[in-house]
Design a protein around this motif. Structure first.
Motif, PDB file in Angstrom:
ATOM      1  N   GLN A  34      -3.781  -7.632   1.805  1.00  0.00           N
ATOM      2  CA  GLN A  34      -2.836  -8.198   0.856  1.00  0.00           C
ATOM      3  C   GLN A  34      -2.573  -9.621   1.309  1.00  0.00           C
ATOM      4  O   GLN A  34      -2.118  -9.851   2.430  1.00  0.00           O
TER       5      GLN A  34
ATOM      6  N   GLU B  47      -6.539  -0.763  -3.601  1.00  0.00           N
ATOM      7  CA  GLU B  47      -6.173  -0.110  -2.343  1.00  0.00           C
ATOM      8  C   GLU B  47      -6.938   1.195  -2.187  1.00  0.00           C
ATOM      9  O   GLU B  47      -7.738   1.574  -3.022  1.00  0.00           O
TER      10      GLU B  47
ATOM     11  N   GLU C   1       1.067   4.279   1.572  1.00  0.00           N
ATOM     12  CA  GLU C   1       1.667   4.904   2.754  1.00  0.00           C
ATOM     13  C   GLU C   1       2.758   4.006   3.357  1.00  0.00           C
ATOM     14  O   GLU C   1       3.820   4.478   3.741  1.00  0.00           O
ATOM     15  N   TYR C   2       2.435   2.725   3.439  1.00  0.00           N
ATOM     16  CA  TYR C   2       3.419   1.806   4.015  1.00  0.00           C
ATOM     17  C   TYR C   2       4.703   1.829   3.197  1.00  0.00           C
ATOM     18  O   TYR C   2       5.812   1.820   3.748  1.00  0.00           O
TER      19      TYR C   2
ATOM     20  N   THR D 200      -7.481  -2.281   3.163  1.00  0.00           N
ATOM     21  CA  THR D 200      -6.852  -3.008   2.065  1.00  0.00           C
ATOM     22  C   THR D 200      -6.197  -4.246   2.657  1.00  0.00           C
ATOM     23  O   THR D 200      -5.485  -4.148   3.659  1.00  0.00           O
TER      24      THR D 200
ATOM     25  N   THR E 209       0.843  -1.195   0.000  1.00  0.00           N
ATOM     26  CA  THR E 209       0.000   0.000   0.000  1.00  0.00           C
ATOM     27  C   THR E 209       0.880   1.247   0.000  1.00  0.00           C
ATOM     28  O   THR E 209       2.045   1.217   0.395  1.00  0.00           O
TER      29      THR E 209
ATOM     30  N   GLY F  88      -3.888  -2.942   5.657  1.00  0.00           N
ATOM     31  CA  GLY F  88      -3.459  -1.546   5.692  1.00  0.00           C
ATOM     32  C   GLY F  88      -4.592  -0.611   5.341  1.00  0.00           C
ATOM     33  O   GLY F  88      -5.733  -1.029   5.114  1.00  0.00           O
ATOM     34  N   THR F  89      -4.279   0.675   5.291  1.00  0.00           N
ATOM     35  CA  THR F  89      -5.173   1.776   4.889  1.00  0.00           C
ATOM     36  C   THR F  89      -6.565   1.704   5.525  1.00  0.00           C
ATOM     37  O   THR F  89      -7.567   1.789   4.817  1.00  0.00           O
TER      38      THR F  89
END
Lengths: 173, 443
Positions: free
Chosen positions: B362, B389, A110-111, B360, A108, B346-347
Motif C-alpha cells: 500500500q 490484496e 487482517e490488519y 500486498t 488489508t 502486508g499479507t
C-alpha cells in the motif's frame, strides 16, 4: 462546537431525567395508546424519549466515536462522548455493552481486524477507567467488513473509522 | 452437495499400447522457456477431439475447448483458430499430415479422442506432436473419470501439455477456495465457496448468515481453515471439504482468532490471537491441541505464512510504526525485517518454491500485489489498482491469484490472476463477486 453543545445538553438531560421527566410532548404524547406506568409522563418506554432506553443511548448519548487514519487514540471529542456513555451505563446498570471496532477500507483485511480491536479496546479501557465494570463490557472487531458509508473518499472513510457501543439488556449482572 | 468430489475417480492408464512412436531424433525438443522475456506465445492447434463412441460427440467438443482455454489462458500459447485448419483429425490412430499443420505455422499439435465406456465413464486419450520435427512429444496418455468430472479430464490433458512444453510443473487440475460476495458494501453477504482454478464448478461451503473471511486450504486440499463470525466474534474454524462439516478450531472464548494457515505438513496451524488491544501470532499442534505463542509485544502481528520446508514463518507487524514484513523461525524467536521500500507491506505468502514472498503493498493511495526474494531483494510490483490484496500462489509458483475491489459506492470485489512476470493479468470468471482466494494443490 456541535459535539460540545450535544455533550452539555445530554449531561443536562441525564441530570434531569431521574426527577423531572418533563412532558415534552404535551397532551398528545400519551395518546399513542401505550398503557402502563409511562402514561402521564409522556414518555414511551423503550423509545428514544426514554432516557433509560438503548434507543436514547444511541441517539442522544451518542453510541459512536471516530478515529484518525490508522490510529486508536481517543480524541477530546471522543472522550466527551465516552464520558456520557459511562455515565449512562452507570445509571442504567441493567444493561451490557458490546463495543464494536471498525476500520475504513484502506487497509488489508487482517490488519484492519487487529486495528478495529485496538480501537474497541481503547474504548473499553476508557469506559472502565470511568467506573463501568469490565464484566458488563465486551468488544469485537469487524475490521473493514461493516462500513456504514460506502463512498471511497475521506468523508466516508472518516465515518467508518469508528467504534460503536451497542447496548443490550443484561441478565441480572 | 459435494458428492461429485467424493465420487470422482481418475485413472491414469498411461501409454497407449501400439501408439507410442519413437522420438529418437537428435534435436532439441519443442519447448517454450518461461522467462521475463517471453512475449511471443507459441502457436498451437487443437482440432476437435474425435468422438469414438456415438454418445461422446458433445463431450469431445467441450473437452477439447477446455484444454484450449487452459493453454491459451496462460498467455504462453496461442491457439490457431479451427477455421484456419487445413485438415481435420478423423481418426485418433491415423498418421498426422504434418505438412498441413506446418502450413498454418502450428508448432504444437494436440490430438485427442473421447469415448464413453460400458460403465458410462468418460475416457479421453491424447497425443502431443512437435509439428516441425514431425515427432510425438512424450507418450500418449489416457484418463478416465465419471461424466460430471469431465472438466478435470480436460485439465489433466492440458497439464500434461503444459508440463511437456514448458518443462514446469502444471496447475490446471487444481481448485481454489474463496469468499463469494454479493450485495453492496454496507450489506455484503459472504459465503465460503470452492471452484476449479478457472472459475468453473463453484460450490458453496457455508451460508451467508455469518461473515466469513480468508479461507486457507490444507496442504492436501481436504480441509479449509477460515475465520467466521458465527459465534459472535471472529474465530478460526476448520471445515472438511468432503462432507462440508465445520467446527470452531479452537474453543477459547472471549478473544478473537483469525488469519489461520496450515504448516506444510498439515500438523500445525498458525494464526493471530487478539487479547485486549494486542494481536500476536500463535501456533497450535492439531493432534494435541497444545498452543504456543510465537510473537510478543504490543504491536500487531498477523498474516503468518510458513516457508515450504516448515522451518520459517513470514508475517506482518507494525512494530516499526507501519505494517512491514518479517521472517522468524517457526518456533518463534528473533525476527528479521525484509521489506524496506516505500509504503506498507502486508499479507505475505511464501512461494511454493521457497525463493519468493508475495505480498500486498500500500503506497501513495494505491494497492499493489508484488513479489520479492525472501531476503527482501528484487522487489517487483505486479499490479496496481484502488485496492488489490490477498495474493495466493498457483501450485507451481508461476501465477498469483488475488482479490481486487473497485472504488466507490458501487465498489465490488472480484478475483484476478497474474503471472509472476507481471503479464497476463485477467479476471477469474466467477458467478458472483469474490475475495480472499486460496489456491489448493495439484490434484
Amino acid at each position: 462546537m456541535t459535539h460540545m453543545t450535544k455533550a452539555i445538553l445530554l449531561i443536562a438531560a441525564l441530570a434531569m431525567s431521574a426527577c423531572t421527566n418533563a412532558d415534552r410532548f404535551g397532551d398528545g404524547a400519551g395518546a399513542g395508546g401505550d398503557a402502563g406506568a409511562a402514561v402521564g409522563t409522556g414518555i414511551i418506554p423503550g423509545s428514544a424519549n426514554d432516557p433509560t432506553s438503548p434507543a436514547y443511548f444511541s441517539q442522544t448519548v451518542g453510541d459512536r466515536i471516530f478515529f484518525a487514519v490508522d490510529q486508536s487514540t481517543l480524541s477530546p471529542e471522543a472522550r466527551l462522548t465516552l464520558d456520557a456513555q459511562a455515565q449512562w451505563l452507570l445509571t442504567n446498570s441493567d444493561f451490557l455493552a458490546v463495543i464494536e471496532g471498525h476500520a475504513d477500507e484502506q487497509g488489508t483485511r487482517e490488519y484492519n481486524i487487529a486495528l478495529g480491536a485496538r480501537r474497541a479496546n481503547a474504548v473499553m479501557e476508557y469506559l472502565t477507567s470511568r467506573g463501568v465494570p469490565a464484566s458488563r463490557l465486551k468488544f469485537i472487531s469487524y475490521g473493514k467488513e461493516r462500513p456504514v458509508e460506502i463512498c471511497s473518499v475521506e468523508s466516508c472513510y472518516a465515518k467508518n473509522r469508528r467504534s460503536v457501543t451497542v447496548i443490550s439488556m443484561g441478565s441480572g449482572v | 452437495m459435494m458428492r461429485r468430489l467424493a465420487s470422482l475417480l481418475i485413472a491414469v492408464l498411461a501409454l497407449i499400447g501400439g501408439l507410442a512412436p519413437l522420438a529418437v531424433m537428435a534435436q532439441e525438443p519443442l519447448r517454450i522457456e518461461i522467462t521475463e522475456g517471453v512475449v511471443e506465445p507459441m502457436p498451437y492447434a487443437i482440432p476437435a477431439f474425435v468422438a469414438e463412441t456415438p454418445d461422446a460427440g458433445q463431450l469431445a467438443a467441450e473437452l477439447s475447448r477446455v484444454v484450449a482455454e487452459d493453454l491459451t489462458g496462460t498467455g504462453l500459447f496461442r491457439e490457431i483458430p479451427r477455421d484456419a485448419h487445413i485438415s481435420t483429425i478423423a481418426s485418433f490412430g491415423a498418421p498426422v499430415p504434418f505438412a498441413d499443420w506446418k502450413a498454418i505455422n502450428a508448432q504444437a499439435l494436440i490430438t485427442g479422442a473421447v469415448s464413453l465406456d460400458g460403465a458410462g465413464r468418460v475416457v479421453v486419450k491424447f497425443r502431443l506432436w512437435d509439428v516441425f520435427a514431425g515427432v510425438e512429444l512424450g507418450d500418449g496418455m489416457q484418463f478416465t473419470a465419471t461424466q460430471d468430472g469431465w472438466r478435470r479430464l480436460a485439465h489433466k490433458v492440458a497439464d500434461q501439455v503444459y508440463a511437456r512444453l514448458t518443462g514446469e510443473s502444471p496447475y490446471f487440475d487444481s481448485r481454489v477456495v474463496f469468499v463469494s460476495e454479493t450485495g453492496p458494501k454496507n450489506a455484503r453477504a459472504k459465503r465460503l465457496a470452492i471452484m476449479d482454478y478457472d472459475g468453473a464448478n463453484v460450490q458453496y461451503l457455508t451460508g451467508s448468515d455469518a461473515i466469513v473471511l480468508a479461507p486457507r486450504f490444507s496442504p492436501n486440499g481436504e480441509r479449509v481453515l477460515y475465520t467466521s463470525y458465527a459465534t459472535g466474534t471472529p474465530r478460526v474454524h476448520v471445515l472438511n471439504v468432503g462432507d462440508v462439516q465445520s467446527r470452531v478450531f479452537q474453543a477459547d472464548q472471549g478473544v478473537m482468532s483469525f488469519a489461520p494457515r496450515f504448516s506444510p505438513d498439515g500438523r500445525t496451524v498458525i494464526y493471530s490471537l487478539t487479547n485486549g488491544s494486542n494481536t500476536d501470532i500463535w501456533a497450535m499442534d492439531i493432534a494435541s491441541g497444545a498452543v504456543r505463542q510465537l510473537t510478543f509485544g504490543p504491536s500487531i502481528e498477523t498474516a503468518p505464512s510458513y516457508s515450504p520446508d516448515g522451518r520459517q514463518i513470514v508475517f506482518e507487524s507494525d512494530r516499526s510504526g507501519t505494517q512491514q514484513l518479517y521472517i522468524m523461525p517457526a518456533q518463534g524467536g528473533e525476527a528479521t525485517r525484509i521489506s524496506f521500500g516505500d509504503g506498507r507491506y502486508g499479507t505475505p505468502v511464501w512461494s511454493p518454491r521457497g525463493d519468493q514472498v508475495a505480498f500486498t503493498k500500500q503506497n501513495a493511495g494505491r494497492f499493489h500485489i508484488g513479489v520479492m526474494r525472501t531476503d527482501g531483494s528484487e522487489e517487483r510490483l505486479l499490479t496496481a489498482s484502488f485496492l488489490d490484496e490477498s495474493p495466493t500462489w498457483a501450485p507451481n509458483g508461476r501465477v498469483i491469484m488475488f482479490s481486487r475491489e473497485t472504488q466507490g459506492a458501487q465498489g465490488a470485489s472480484a478475483l484476478y490472476s497474474v503471472d509472476i512476470s507481471g503479464r497476463n493479468l485477467k479476471r477469474v470468471r466467477t458467478p458472483a463477486g469474490g475475495s480472499d482466494p486460496s489456491w489448493g494443490p495439484l490434484q
